[in-house]
Write an enzyme that holds these catalytic residues in place. Structure first.
Site, short mmCIF file in Angstrom:
data_model
loop_
_atom_site.label_atom_id
_atom_site.label_comp_id
_atom_site.label_asym_id
_atom_site.label_seq_id
_atom_site.Cartn_x
_atom_site.Cartn_y
_atom_site.Cartn_z
N SER A 135 -18.65 -8.16 9.74
CA SER A 135 -19.96 -7.98 9.12
C SER A 135 -20.24 -9.14 8.17
CB SER A 135 -20.00 -6.68 8.33
OG SER A 135 -21.16 -6.63 7.51
N TYR A 148 -16.43 -1.69 1.62
CA TYR A 148 -16.70 -1.99 3.03
C TYR A 148 -16.58 -3.49 3.27
CZ TYR A 148 -19.58 -2.46 7.30
OH TYR A 148 -20.06 -2.75 8.55
#
Lengths: 243, 432
Positions: A135, A148
């Site tokens: 990501s 995250y």
């Protein structure tokens, strides 16, 4: 050999990627938890493309099961794509370590456990491709999602090292860095429309980058430049910002 | 959230409602008023707009294909383009397709769309075996021509006002090429145009591009394109990547002069008389799909497509009057499409009837609606009707006169409490 293995297959990006690969002539192993929920998708892909689709039960957090999971595949896949991801609740994870751990284990440890096994096999074989969906959040830690983000940063570094290791074995390792994507994971977030991609567009980018033998791909493409800018902001400035 | 359709007018605030299961959809229908199903947003006006719209497009699973019968079962959110992408290479094509492949199957049913072969093959409903629909009471009803004829006649062409179509089984047709043998006939005036349509009416596909800014002796000049599939076994069809219009053109970019220039060039480039071409599916059926967001060329105020049909008997005089009115107004577009249609079907709100239909784009500007009202009046006087899928302006009175089954439709909606749940801005305007 005609199969591509997609893990974390219940994610919206995985579903779109599965359709994209089947459309281009690949058979599919789709793996995930409670995978029977994907029976309709499997049927959809079979009707669309007349390709084989097999559903396989896999819990990315059950590390001990990963060996036997891979062993059971009679025909080993041409390549593997991980769309495993868990955004989690950043605020909760700051005070509740079990949430923090779930984020780290799902996004990083679990994928590493499985990829290690597959990487060994591909290295021995001297062929294959490994695609990890990381990501843009892993490019720099921000207060809104750094748990995250740090797990994805770990994954990005892992994939980079793996690529380095498998270069001589001619195994391709592709790091995919999506920006905003309109999926179930982000459905409650207020994402800027112009910067938000549909899962189908991300799937096309993944397929095309993998087929071209690329190392890293941002999707959509402009995230490369957005992240370039975000990365050069000096830390003394960045720490004061809310982005 | 702002919602709009293909014409980008009107733009309204609305809530987009997603459902993941049938149970969730049932709850939405139970809890909300004034709902309207929304597919890919390709109807032009306000027929799929309201404060609550139900997003159907994400429901795009293919459910089955019976190779022997050519019968395809899909969820309502599947796009026609997806069907073509997977089935043209296997030698199958849609029996009926409109001029864009970027619409959902649910939308195709709700608009009972038609295409270049209407005079031979009729509307989209002709290829439907059956479908499942969720009613105003949240029940799933299996609907077919034979088992539930009223629901079938109300839903095909019913603009989403009878419930939420969940899935459908449609017949495909066998083809053996992705190419079409096209014949182009260049005519000099409306009389020649009509004669050309009549003499080529046995060709399965036909449509004419008409220059509606041409005046005097040249009024009604057109390029009529007719064709049929080749038989050369070449089926390697791939969806092409769209070129994109990335932003709204400034409003002044399209004006009387630029459109006139375009029309002159477009008409001029075709060879005189009759010529032959080999073209592919996308060029023949979906020329505008090649450009993503072509609607943005009309500027950010948006546009509308005005489409009407006149019965055969009044077509010539009616069209002449309408073309004169448009040409005088100086408004008009490069996309004016004329076609000779076949017989009407039994569905209560389906648009087609035997006669000539003209569709043309107008950008939103001052004075447009009064021009449209004027055109409406001519259409009504000539016993014609307006196409709801394109419409954004028609009044209740004008609309009613064109559709003889309108009362049946209204009563049916009322009796089944559909009017308490399913409404669009358009349905409220025209009182259905």
């Amino acid at each position: 050999m005609s199969y591509v293995l997609i893990v974390g297959a219940k994610s919206d990006i995985a579903k779109a990627t599965a359709r994209e690969y089947a459309k281009n002539g690949y058979d599919l192993y789709l793996a995930g938890r409670n995978i029977s929920e994907l029976e309709n998708l499997a049927n959809d892909i079979r009707v669309r493309t007349q390709k084989e689709v097999e559903l396989l039960e896999l819990d990315i957090l059950e590390y001990e099961s990963h060996h036997s999971f891979y062993e059971q595949l009679e025909e080993k896949p041409l390549g593997v794509i991980s769309a495993v991801g868990y955004l989690g609740d950043q605020e909760k994870a700051q005070s509740d370590f079990s949430e923090a751990r779930k984020i780290m284990d799902t996004n990083y440890t679990g994928v590493v456990s499985l990829f290690n096994i597959i990487a060994d096999d591909f290295a021995k074989r001297g062929s294959g491709f490994i695609v990890g969906i990381s990501s843009v959040a892993g490019d720099r830690g921000r207060k809104s999602n750094y748990l995250y983000g740090s797990a994805k940063a770990g994954l990005t570094a892992y994939l980079s090292g793996l690529r380095n290791r498998l270069y001589d074995a001619r195994v391709q390792v592709l790091t995919v860095k999506p920006g905003f994507v309109a999926t179930r994971m982000t459905e409650n977030m207020d994402l800027p429309e112009k910067l938000t991609a549909q899962p189908e567009a991300v799937a096309e980018d993944i397929y095309s980058a993998q087929q071209k033998g690329k190392n890293v791909v941002y999707t959509k493409w402009f995230w490369k430049y957005i992240m370039m800018i975000i990365k050069i902001i000096p830390e003394w400035k960045f720490k004061r910002m809310s982005i | 959230m702002t919602c709009t359709a293909w014409g980008m007018y009107p733009k309204i605030e609305c809530e987009k409602l997603h459902f993941s299961t049938k149970e969730a959809l049932r709850k939405i229908i139970h809890n909300k008023q004034e709902l309207i199903p929304y597919g890919n947003g390709r109807s032009y006006g306000d027929s799929a707009l309201n404060h609550n719209i139900i997003e159907v497009k994400p429901h795009n699973y293919f459910l089955g294909f019976d190779e022997d019968k050519g019968l395809l079962h899909v969820e309502a959110g599947v796009l026609l383009s997806e069907i073509l992408e997977h089935f043209v290479p296997r030698g199958w094509f849609l029996k009926v397709t409109p001029g864009t492949k970027l619409i959902t199957v649910g939308g195709a049913i709700a608009s009972d769309v038609h295409g270049k072969n209407h005079h031979i093959a009729g509307c989209f409903s002709e290829c439907i075996a059956d479908f499942n629909i969720m009613s105003a009471e949240g029940k799933i009803i299996f609907c077919s021509r034979e088992q539930t004829p009223d629901l079938f006649k109300a839903t095909c062409g019913g603009m989403g006002l009878t419930g939420v179509i969940l899935d459908a089984r449609i017949y495909l047709k066998k083809i053996n090429s992705k190419y079409i043998d096209q014949t182009t006939i260049k005519t000099k005036n409306l009389k020649e145009t009509f004669a050309a349509f009549e003499s080529y009416k046995d060709k399965p596909y036909s449509v004419a591009w008409i220059d509606c800014l041409a005046k005097g002796d040249e009024r009604g000049r057109c390029l009529l394109m007719v064709g049929d599939f080749r038989d050369d076994g070449k089926l390697d069809y791939k969806i092409k990547k769209q070129k994109s219009i990335p932003f709204n053109f400034p409003g002044f970019a399209l004006n009387n002069w630029t459109v006139r220039a375009f029309n002159w060039l477009y008409y001029g480039k075709a060879r005189k008389g009759v010529s032959h071409q080999k073209v592919d599916i996308d060029t023949f059926f979906y020329p505008l799909d090649a450009i993503d967001h072509w609607n943005q060329i009309y500027g950010k105020k948006g546009f509308t497509q005005y489409q009407f049909i006149l019965p055969r008997e009044t077509s010539y005089e009616g069209l002449e009057e309408i073309l004169t009115t448009i040409s005088k107004s100086g408004k008009g577009s490069f996309l004016a499409v004329l076609k000779l249609y076949g017989k009407a079907n039994e569905n209560w709100l389906s648009f087609p009837m035997e006669g000539y239909s003209l569709a043309l784009d107008f950008k939103m500007e001052k004075g447009l609606f009064s021009l449209l009202d004027k055109l409406d009046e001519i259409v009504v006087r000539n016993h014609g009707r307006i196409y709801l899928t394109k419409d954004v302006n028609v009044s209740k009175e004008t609309f009613e006169k064109g559709y003889p089954h309108i009362e049946t439709f209204r009563q049916y909606r009322k009796k089944n409490k559909m009017d308490e749940k399913f409404q669009s801005l358009q349905s409220k305007r025209v009182g259905i």
